[in-house]
Design an enzyme around this catalytic site. Sequence first.
Site, PDB file in Angstrom:
ATOM      1  CB  ALA A  62      -1.316   0.139   0.992  1.00 39.89           C
ATOM      2  N   GLY A 101       0.437  -5.261   0.280  1.00 43.08           N
ATOM      3  CA  GLY A 101      -0.349  -5.250  -0.494  1.00 43.08           C
ATOM      4  C   GLY A 101       0.033  -5.602  -2.115  1.00 43.08           C
ATOM      5  CD  GLU A 104      -2.456  -7.855   1.775  1.00 39.36           C
ATOM      6  OE1 GLU A 104      -2.281  -6.689   1.784  1.00 39.36           O
ATOM      7  OE2 GLU A 104      -3.262  -8.532   2.986  1.00 39.36           O
ATOM      8  CD  GLU A 124       1.513  -6.105   5.263  1.00 41.53           C
ATOM      9  OE1 GLU A 124       1.738  -7.410   5.895  1.00 41.53           O
ATOM     10  OE2 GLU A 124       0.266  -5.863   3.824  1.00 41.53           O
TER      11      GLU A 124
HETATM   12  C1  3H9 Z   1      -0.006  -2.381   3.270  1.00 40.70           C
HETATM   13  O1  3H9 Z   1       0.986  -3.544   2.218  1.00 40.70           O
HETATM   14  C2  3H9 Z   1      -0.963  -2.509   3.339  1.00 40.70           C
HETATM   15  C3  3H9 Z   1      -1.399  -3.705   3.043  1.00 40.70           C
HETATM   16  O2  3H9 Z   1      -1.738  -5.064   3.546  1.00 40.70           O
HETATM   17  C4  3H9 Z   1      -2.860  -2.952   3.157  1.00 40.70           C
HETATM   18  C5  3H9 Z   1      -3.507  -2.419   2.513  1.00 40.70           C
HETATM   19  C6  3H9 Z   1      -5.297  -2.073   2.351  1.00 40.70           C
HETATM   20  N1  3H9 Z   1       4.776   3.581   0.023  1.00 40.70           N
HETATM   21  O3  3H9 Z   1      13.620   2.505   1.165  1.00 40.70           O
HETATM   22  P1  3H9 Z   1      13.996   2.275  -0.318  1.00 40.70           P
HETATM   23  C7  3H9 Z   1       9.452   4.394  -1.202  1.00 40.70           C
HETATM   24  S1  3H9 Z   1       1.529  -1.618   4.593  1.00 40.70           S
HETATM   25  C8  3H9 Z   1       5.015   4.951  -0.666  1.00 40.70           C
HETATM   26  O4  3H9 Z   1      14.618   3.954   0.246  1.00 40.70           O
HETATM   27  P2  3H9 Z   1      14.545  -0.151  -1.140  1.00 40.70           P
HETATM   28  C9  3H9 Z   1      10.602   5.437   0.217  1.00 40.70           C
HETATM   29  O5  3H9 Z   1      10.003   6.210   0.943  1.00 40.70           O
HETATM   30  C10 3H9 Z   1       3.779  -1.575   3.441  1.00 40.70           C
HETATM   31  N2  3H9 Z   1       6.450   4.741  -0.796  1.00 40.70           N
HETATM   32  O6  3H9 Z   1      14.318   1.249  -1.681  1.00 40.70           O
HETATM   33  C11 3H9 Z   1      11.586   6.002  -1.046  1.00 40.70           C
HETATM   34  O7  3H9 Z   1      11.386   6.840  -1.487  1.00 40.70           O
HETATM   35  P3  3H9 Z   1      12.543   8.085  -1.567  1.00 40.70           P
HETATM   36  C12 3H9 Z   1       3.618  -2.504   3.713  1.00 40.70           C
HETATM   37  C13 3H9 Z   1       7.036   3.616  -0.238  1.00 40.70           C
HETATM   38  O8  3H9 Z   1      15.284  -0.178  -2.898  1.00 40.70           O
HETATM   39  C14 3H9 Z   1      11.354   4.977  -2.318  1.00 40.70           C
HETATM   40  O9  3H9 Z   1      10.301   4.401  -1.873  1.00 40.70           O
HETATM   41  N3  3H9 Z   1       5.150  -2.901   2.120  1.00 40.70           N
HETATM   42  C15 3H9 Z   1       7.449   2.507   0.006  1.00 40.70           C
HETATM   43  O10 3H9 Z   1      16.329  -0.034  -0.516  1.00 40.70           O
HETATM   44  C16 3H9 Z   1      12.042   3.574  -2.180  1.00 40.70           C
HETATM   45  O11 3H9 Z   1      12.797   2.656  -0.732  1.00 40.70           O
HETATM   46  C17 3H9 Z   1       6.105  -1.940   2.977  1.00 40.70           C
HETATM   47  O12 3H9 Z   1       5.895  -2.195   4.495  1.00 40.70           O
HETATM   48  C18 3H9 Z   1       5.202   2.406  -0.297  1.00 40.70           C
HETATM   49  N4  3H9 Z   1       4.757   1.699   0.552  1.00 40.70           N
HETATM   50  O13 3H9 Z   1      13.550  -0.874  -0.630  1.00 40.70           O
HETATM   51  C19 3H9 Z   1       7.154  -2.046   2.467  1.00 40.70           C
HETATM   52  N5  3H9 Z   1       8.128   1.333  -0.203  1.00 40.70           N
HETATM   53  O14 3H9 Z   1      12.993   7.053  -2.381  1.00 40.70           O
HETATM   54  C20 3H9 Z   1       7.670  -1.003   2.100  1.00 40.70           C
HETATM   55  C21 3H9 Z   1       8.748   2.408   0.067  1.00 40.70           C
HETATM   56  O15 3H9 Z   1      11.512   9.890  -1.847  1.00 40.70           O
HETATM   57  N6  3H9 Z   1       9.305  -0.549   1.487  1.00 40.70           N
HETATM   58  N7  3H9 Z   1       8.534   3.874  -0.518  1.00 40.70           N
HETATM   59  O16 3H9 Z   1      13.221   8.406  -0.330  1.00 40.70           O
HETATM   60  C22 3H9 Z   1      10.459  -1.363   1.793  1.00 40.70           C
HETATM   61  O17 3H9 Z   1      10.599  -1.969   2.462  1.00 40.70           O
HETATM   62  C23 3H9 Z   1      11.386  -1.084   0.809  1.00 40.70           C
HETATM   63  O18 3H9 Z   1      11.186   0.464   0.446  1.00 40.70           O
HETATM   64  C24 3H9 Z   1      11.589  -1.521   0.216  1.00 40.70           C
HETATM   65  C25 3H9 Z   1      12.415  -0.429  -1.405  1.00 40.70           C
HETATM   66  C26 3H9 Z   1      11.962  -3.219  -0.123  1.00 40.70           C
HETATM   67  C27 3H9 Z   1      10.278  -2.073  -1.072  1.00 40.70           C
END
Ligand code: 3H9
Length: 696
Positions: A62, A101, A104, A124
């Site tokens: 999400a 998500g 999912e 999450e």
């Molecule tokens: C969810 O999904 C709820 C659902 O079950 C239900 C919904 C109804 N959203 O970490 P990075 C940005 S909860 C918005 O530096 P990497 C991050 O801020 C979600 N932005 O890169 C950064 O921005 P900036 C569950 C996001 O390669 C840029 O992307 N998902 C999101 O080291 C690059 O990120 C998570 O918790 C996001 N979801 O790692 C995943 N994710 O460049 C959380 C990232 O402006 N994310 N950004 O600073 C991660 O674990 C890592 O970002 C990922 C990439 C592994 C994806």
Amino acid sequence: MEGPVTYETHGDIGVIRIDNPPVNATSHAVRAGLIAAADAFAASPAKVAVLMAEGRTFVAGADITEFGKPPLEPHLPDVINRIEALEKPVVCVIHGTALGGGFEIALGSHYRVMITGAKIGLPEVNLGLIPGAGGTQRLPRLIGLVPACEIFTSARQVGAAECLKLGIADALSDKAPFEAGMDFARKILDEGLPVRRVSEMDVPPTDQDALQALTNRVAKANRGHVCHLKGIDVAIVGTQKPFAEGLKMERAAFWELMQSPQRAAMIHAFFAERKVANLPELKGVEPRPIGHVGVIGGGTMGSGIAVSCLLSGLRVTLIERNAETVEHAHNGIAKTLADSVKRGKLGADARDALLAEKLLCTDKYEKLAAADVVIEAVFESMEVKKDVFTKLDAICKPGAVLATNTSYLDINEIAAMTRRPQDVIGLHFFSPAHVMRLLEVVVAAKTAPEVVATGFALAKTLRKVPVRAGVCDGFIGNRILKTYRTAADIMVLEGASPFQVDKALVDFGFAMGPYAVADLAGLDIGYLTRQRLLPQRKPGERWGEWGDVLYEKGRLGRKTGHGHYIYDEASPKGRPDPEVEEIIAHERARKGIAPRSFTDAEIVERYMAAMINEGAKVVGEGIARRPMDVDVTLLYGYGFPRFRGGPMHYADQIGLAKVLATIEEAGKSGDLIWEPAPLLKQLVAEGRSFDSLNKD
Ligand code: 3H9
């Protein structure tokens, strides 16, 4: 179709493509686009659809930036239900990571293909949430309750091979996502594979003992968090109901958690961690090379730094004083790497290659001539450090970054020993350096921007969380630590016991209280700090002098079996020692203090107020850039509970006026630590929060 989701057809195969950089998060436009694409596929003559994403990763979940704002339709669970309800098969191709998500969506598809190296996960809980778009209901139906609960309570990323074994992936491919998807779509067509909805599957039989054991483990490991057990509960109860009801239950729990302070705290931590590593003033500033790192000193810290660098593929030259200490350092590093092999973090061959090709331990400073970055980690003495930097100045190549790992000494004074103060910086690692993620990048008066950028680049390579700090005694973390430790010591002097203080703080969420931590580090460390600070003490200042008595009695903590606690076979983690209470009682009597009782709540209130007040001073003086830099420092270097977001975020949650009132009340004792921070007073007067200073 316009926007971040497109639909096209290739003969009998439809392709739904998500393209929403940087990580394809399911923003409102993506959700709406997916519904439109599903409708387009349903209406088109295509017989099967490939669902894939562009860019470096499949969908990372999400869009977290939308959390806390009013949710806009279509909601993700409805989008996924729409995809799953399609009457023609959909195969989802996962590359990079399919998280939250994103995974999912894959679970709502009828088949899943994973590209080599791809991973899935339901992280999450790291945000104080549970999966909210069917994860707790579909995953148990697909692979069983125990493995499903293990995946979403641990938030771990599961690799493609394990996914195949678990039945999450139907096939693996080493092709590009589009080709891999087309291959599987053709297989569906050729073999006439049907629509296969996870929501219609029966949950495989559950080993109840294993489920109970997992629940117990999760409860123990996540003390204080509410989301983990909530997730297990929703998975167990929801999967006993028809799918739609289970999904409703999940949604209700998800929204309840969404309103919780824990969710706000953990999302603050998520963004703060990323923001502190991206300093606006370093935009466009090129770091210098970092391929070859010199480390001076092979003690615990130096060896840990060397291991951290080796594990990140850097070449390391470690300097020790003589043949014997060189060998000792080499053996220490080899042992730590062997432990990594044992824990499965490193292959034995890779370990052998690191030791043979990447590491040189020597007593010859000249070997540092080609090093890009040199990190000094010798004894904390200005004289010793000055001597090291004089040598480095003579030997190191022009442009080499010269770093000190000092935890409190004046880096400007160290830099002045060289003819290149612009190349000198503090890189303050935390012990054990190959494990702890915090790196304070201490910027001295003359440090050049490229050198600061190099410190941040090195942190990224080492997978650490860098925080910019200015020069002062203790920088950000240890300066704040000194204050809140003193607050604890004063409470003990006034009548609390160290054991009550520890317990109150563990109940608050810290992994350990300050006295248990001191026992682990060794009480000689606190003793030496107090000795060092003695000449600077002001008349009437109070601190934990009784700690000196413990030290003089040889009670050095865990390593001697006695510190504040007794450590023996019966209590390897320590049990309170009544003798310590006697020593403290004696100290109170000597000072004429009549002990009073403290409630646990009061202990937490004062400890936190001291931490916040010093944090505000550190920000006000520009030692930390913003309040969130203090939060990240405490979260990653000092065991601050993540579900509280860091001390400054916590302060905003309880209200700054309340914190100031606690400080003023405690300050009636006359203890200097309670001098209110000007910044805190200003924010209270203006009715503002610390977070208002996090914006730039
Ligand atoms: C969810 O999904 C709820 C659902 O079950 C239900 C919904 C109804 N959203 O970490 P990075 C940005 S909860 C918005 O530096 P990497 C991050 O801020 C979600 N932005 O890169 C950064 O921005 P900036 C569950 C996001 O390669 C840029 O992307 N998902 C999101 O080291 C690059 O990120 C998570 O918790 C996001 N979801 O790692 C995943 N994710 O460049 C959380 C990232 O402006 N994310 N950004 O600073 C991660 O674990 C890592 O970002 C990922 C990439 C592994 C994806």
